[in-house]
Design a protein around this motif. Structure first.
Motif, PDB file in Angstrom:
ATOM      1  N   ARG A   1       7.117  -0.512 -13.881  1.00 22.06           N
ATOM      2  CA  ARG A   1       7.764  -0.409 -12.516  1.00 22.06           C
ATOM      3  C   ARG A   1       9.076  -1.211 -12.454  1.00 22.06           C
ATOM      4  O   ARG A   1       8.828  -2.529 -12.807  1.00 22.06           O
ATOM      5  CB  ARG A   1       6.729  -0.812 -11.452  1.00 22.06           C
ATOM      6  CG  ARG A   1       5.523   0.044 -11.591  1.00 22.06           C
ATOM      7  CD  ARG A   1       4.286  -0.389 -10.364  1.00 22.06           C
ATOM      8  NE  ARG A   1       5.091  -0.543  -9.180  1.00 22.06           N
ATOM      9  CZ  ARG A   1       5.272   0.184  -8.208  1.00 22.06           C
ATOM     10  NH1 ARG A   1       4.930   1.674  -8.367  1.00 22.06           N
ATOM     11  NH2 ARG A   1       5.891   0.039  -7.131  1.00 22.06           N
TER      12      ARG A   1
ATOM     13  N   GLY B   1      17.012   4.050  -4.577  1.00 20.63           N
ATOM     14  CA  GLY B   1      16.244   4.934  -4.481  1.00 20.63           C
ATOM     15  C   GLY B   1      16.071   6.202  -5.301  1.00 20.63           C
ATOM     16  O   GLY B   1      16.821   5.976  -6.411  1.00 20.63           O
ATOM     17  N   GLN B   2      15.794   7.331  -4.777  1.00 20.45           N
ATOM     18  CA  GLN B   2      15.868   8.606  -5.621  1.00 20.45           C
ATOM     19  C   GLN B   2      17.393   9.034  -5.453  1.00 20.45           C
ATOM     20  O   GLN B   2      18.041   8.555  -4.790  1.00 20.45           O
ATOM     21  CB  GLN B   2      14.881   9.652  -5.073  1.00 20.45           C
ATOM     22  CG  GLN B   2      13.669   9.388  -5.402  1.00 20.45           C
ATOM     23  CD  GLN B   2      12.703  10.066  -4.660  1.00 20.45           C
ATOM     24  OE1 GLN B   2      12.216   9.653  -3.492  1.00 20.45           O
ATOM     25  NE2 GLN B   2      12.252  11.269  -5.054  1.00 20.45           N
TER      26      GLN B   2
ATOM     27  N   THR C   1      19.859   8.747  -7.328  1.00 19.51           N
ATOM     28  CA  THR C   1      20.688   7.671  -7.913  1.00 19.51           C
ATOM     29  C   THR C   1      20.895   7.493  -9.354  1.00 19.51           C
ATOM     30  O   THR C   1      20.143   8.221 -10.055  1.00 19.51           O
ATOM     31  CB  THR C   1      20.382   6.288  -7.342  1.00 19.51           C
ATOM     32  OG1 THR C   1      19.127   6.047  -7.847  1.00 19.51           O
ATOM     33  CG2 THR C   1      20.363   6.011  -5.820  1.00 19.51           C
TER      34      THR C   1
ATOM     35  N   ASP D   1      17.994   5.541 -10.891  1.00 14.68           N
ATOM     36  CA  ASP D   1      16.705   6.385 -10.741  1.00 14.68           C
ATOM     37  C   ASP D   1      16.704   7.217 -12.135  1.00 14.68           C
ATOM     38  O   ASP D   1      15.691   7.223 -12.685  1.00 14.68           O
ATOM     39  CB  ASP D   1      16.596   7.019  -9.493  1.00 14.68           C
ATOM     40  CG  ASP D   1      15.031   7.723  -9.498  1.00 14.68           C
ATOM     41  OD1 ASP D   1      14.114   6.797  -9.269  1.00 14.68           O
ATOM     42  OD2 ASP D   1      15.216   9.053  -9.451  1.00 14.68           O
TER      43      ASP D   1
ATOM     44  N   ASP E   1       9.397   3.961 -14.408  1.00 13.23           N
ATOM     45  CA  ASP E   1       9.301   4.190 -12.967  1.00 13.23           C
ATOM     46  C   ASP E   1       9.929   3.425 -12.013  1.00 13.23           C
ATOM     47  O   ASP E   1      10.175   2.127 -12.141  1.00 13.23           O
ATOM     48  CB  ASP E   1       7.733   4.317 -12.598  1.00 13.23           C
ATOM     49  CG  ASP E   1       7.099   5.436 -13.268  1.00 13.23           C
ATOM     50  OD1 ASP E   1       7.566   6.260 -13.690  1.00 13.23           O
ATOM     51  OD2 ASP E   1       5.747   5.032 -13.172  1.00 13.23           O
ATOM     52  N   ASN E   2      10.905   4.174 -11.281  1.00  9.17           N
ATOM     53  CA  ASN E   2      11.502   3.346 -10.168  1.00  9.17           C
ATOM     54  C   ASN E   2      10.301   2.679  -9.285  1.00  9.17           C
ATOM     55  O   ASN E   2       9.674   3.349  -8.736  1.00  9.17           O
ATOM     56  CB  ASN E   2      12.452   4.173  -9.397  1.00  9.17           C
ATOM     57  CG  ASN E   2      13.446   3.404  -8.447  1.00  9.17           C
ATOM     58  OD1 ASN E   2      13.186   2.094  -8.135  1.00  9.17           O
ATOM     59  ND2 ASN E   2      14.347   4.108  -8.052  1.00  9.17           N
TER      60      ASN E   2
ATOM     61  N   ARG F   1      10.625   4.315  -4.216  1.00  5.78           N
ATOM     62  CA  ARG F   1      10.794   5.729  -4.048  1.00  5.78           C
ATOM     63  C   ARG F   1      10.650   5.911  -2.536  1.00  5.78           C
ATOM     64  O   ARG F   1      10.348   5.306  -1.678  1.00  5.78           O
ATOM     65  CB  ARG F   1       9.939   6.395  -5.025  1.00  5.78           C
ATOM     66  CG  ARG F   1      10.209   6.190  -6.393  1.00  5.78           C
ATOM     67  CD  ARG F   1       9.506   6.910  -7.371  1.00  5.78           C
ATOM     68  NE  ARG F   1       9.824   8.613  -7.233  1.00  5.78           N
ATOM     69  CZ  ARG F   1      10.668   9.080  -7.946  1.00  5.78           C
ATOM     70  NH1 ARG F   1      11.440   8.178  -8.735  1.00  5.78           N
ATOM     71  NH2 ARG F   1      10.963  10.257  -8.030  1.00  5.78           N
TER      72      ARG F   1
ATOM     73  N   THR G   1      16.380   8.144  -0.490  1.00  3.81           N
ATOM     74  CA  THR G   1      17.498   8.464  -1.379  1.00  3.81           C
ATOM     75  C   THR G   1      18.807   7.464  -1.286  1.00  3.81           C
ATOM     76  O   THR G   1      18.769   7.099  -0.317  1.00  3.81           O
ATOM     77  CB  THR G   1      17.977   9.937  -1.281  1.00  3.81           C
ATOM     78  OG1 THR G   1      18.628  10.107   0.305  1.00  3.81           O
ATOM     79  CG2 THR G   1      17.019  11.019  -1.351  1.00  3.81           C
TER      80      THR G   1
ATOM     81  N   TYR H   1      20.998   4.159  -1.564  1.00  6.79           N
ATOM     82  CA  TYR H   1      20.783   2.814  -1.793  1.00  6.79           C
ATOM     83  C   TYR H   1      20.453   2.267  -0.333  1.00  6.79           C
ATOM     84  O   TYR H   1      21.056   2.620   0.654  1.00  6.79           O
ATOM     85  CB  TYR H   1      22.128   2.244  -2.250  1.00  6.79           C
ATOM     86  CG  TYR H   1      22.196   2.378  -3.901  1.00  6.79           C
ATOM     87  CD1 TYR H   1      21.688   1.389  -4.633  1.00  6.79           C
ATOM     88  CD2 TYR H   1      22.917   3.415  -4.322  1.00  6.79           C
ATOM     89  CE1 TYR H   1      21.860   1.660  -5.959  1.00  6.79           C
ATOM     90  CE2 TYR H   1      23.070   3.751  -5.711  1.00  6.79           C
ATOM     91  CZ  TYR H   1      22.653   2.803  -6.460  1.00  6.79           C
ATOM     92  OH  TYR H   1      22.772   2.966  -7.881  1.00  6.79           O
TER      93      TYR H   1
END
Length: 314
Positions: free
Chosen positions: A196, A212-213, A215, A218, A227-228, A231, A234, A236
């Protein structure tokens, strides 16, 4: 400046970009076979000068586009670029047109360009329109974090510079390297526990901004078999101490620009909350050059291979 018809080329649709890149991936024959090896392309291509029928004075607004120009061997055509263009080192020494998101029409036009290569973040839109209205060809590129878009960008830059054979060479090498890295990451880390990773944008002043997603960070973590840690949103956003603890990152990934790495790990661990995470307790901090990690240019395969090694070894 020589007179010619103004041109503001719109970025093609995502579907057309994907079709273009698939033709490169499928059309290279044995040269694009899956290879369990690390990338072979990392340095700029040999300078071949400007194409006889192509533009002679080119400005690149976007670090990845500058890298593509160099990969094609067309660096002699490049008269300026933006502040994100820091690779290769000679590109960092070119005249600068400012930050990619806040361009000035007057500053760009003062350099008498034939062509402006405008990355997805280049703007504002009214400035790009003013530059095109002044008679400069403006080629725009799409936003996204896929290898299809990198391939398409290579081919579109080559097309704009009238260098199709060089474009095919660079795109073919990129596709070969990418398939090799994907096979290597899968073989080495496919069965491993996915770490993570909390990504912190490392040059935003005192406020910690995390990815987040949707990006680049990600997408890169996914490519590297990680893994980010954050989550459900979306783009920053600022990170709070509570959010850092709740994310439970095994590794903290951050960026620097140029050579500014001094005490980066210590500064991060001094931030509220991070010291109380698994990454903080074991000082698992991974640093990357910002353009190398997030640029999505020709060095993408090398960046993914290095990121995978670092986050899995941290």
């Amino acid at each position: 400046m020589k007179a010619h018809r103004p041109l503001l080329a719109r970025a093609p649709s995502a579907d057309s970009e994907a079709r273009l890149s698939r033709r490169v991936l499928l059309g290279g024959g044995a040269g694009l076979a899956l290879a369990a090896c690390l990338p072979t392309w990392a340095a700029p291509g040999p300078s071949t000068g400007c194409a006889a029928a192509g533009p002679r004075r080119v400005i690149a607004a976007g670090g990845a586009l500058t890298e593509i120009v160099y990969a094609l061997g067309a660096q002699e055509c490049l008269v300026a670029n933006d502040l994100t263009s820091q690779y290769p080192p000679s590109a960092a020494r070119l005249p600068k047109i400012g930050y990619v998101r806040t361009l000035s029409a007057e500053g760009v036009l003062s350099l008498l360009p034939d062509l402006l290569l405008a990355g997805a973040e280049a703007g504002p839109p009214n400035v790009l329109a003013q530059i095109a209205a002044a008679g400069v060809a403006v080629t725009r590129f799409m936003h996204g974090y896929t290898t299809d878009l990198v391939l398409a960008s290579i081919l579109r830059v080559a097309q704009a510079l009238r260098m199709p054979s060089e474009g095919k060479r660079v795109a073919t090498q990129f596709a070969h390297d990418w398939q090799g890295v994907r096979a290597d990451v899968s073989q080495r880390y496919g069965a491993a526990l996915r770490p993570r990773v909390l990504f912190i944008l490392g040059h935003t002043g005192n406020q910690m901004m995390v990815a987040g997603q949707d990006t680049a960070a990600d997408a890169m973590l996914g490519f590297a078999g990680a893994d980010n840690a954050l989550r459900g949103f979306t783009g920053y956003r600022p990170l709070t101490a509570e959010g850092a603890i709740a994310a439970r990152p095994d590794v903290v990934l951050t960026t620097h620009t140029g050579t500014g790495t001094t005490d980066a790990a210590a500064k991060l661990l001094a931030q509220p909350g991070l010291a109380n995470t698994p990454a903080g307790r074991y000082r698992r901090i991974v640093l990357f050059d910002a353009l190398y990690l997030l640029g999505f240019g020709p060095r993408l395969p090398q960046a993914v291979a290095e990121l995978a090694r670092k986050v899995h070894a941290a």
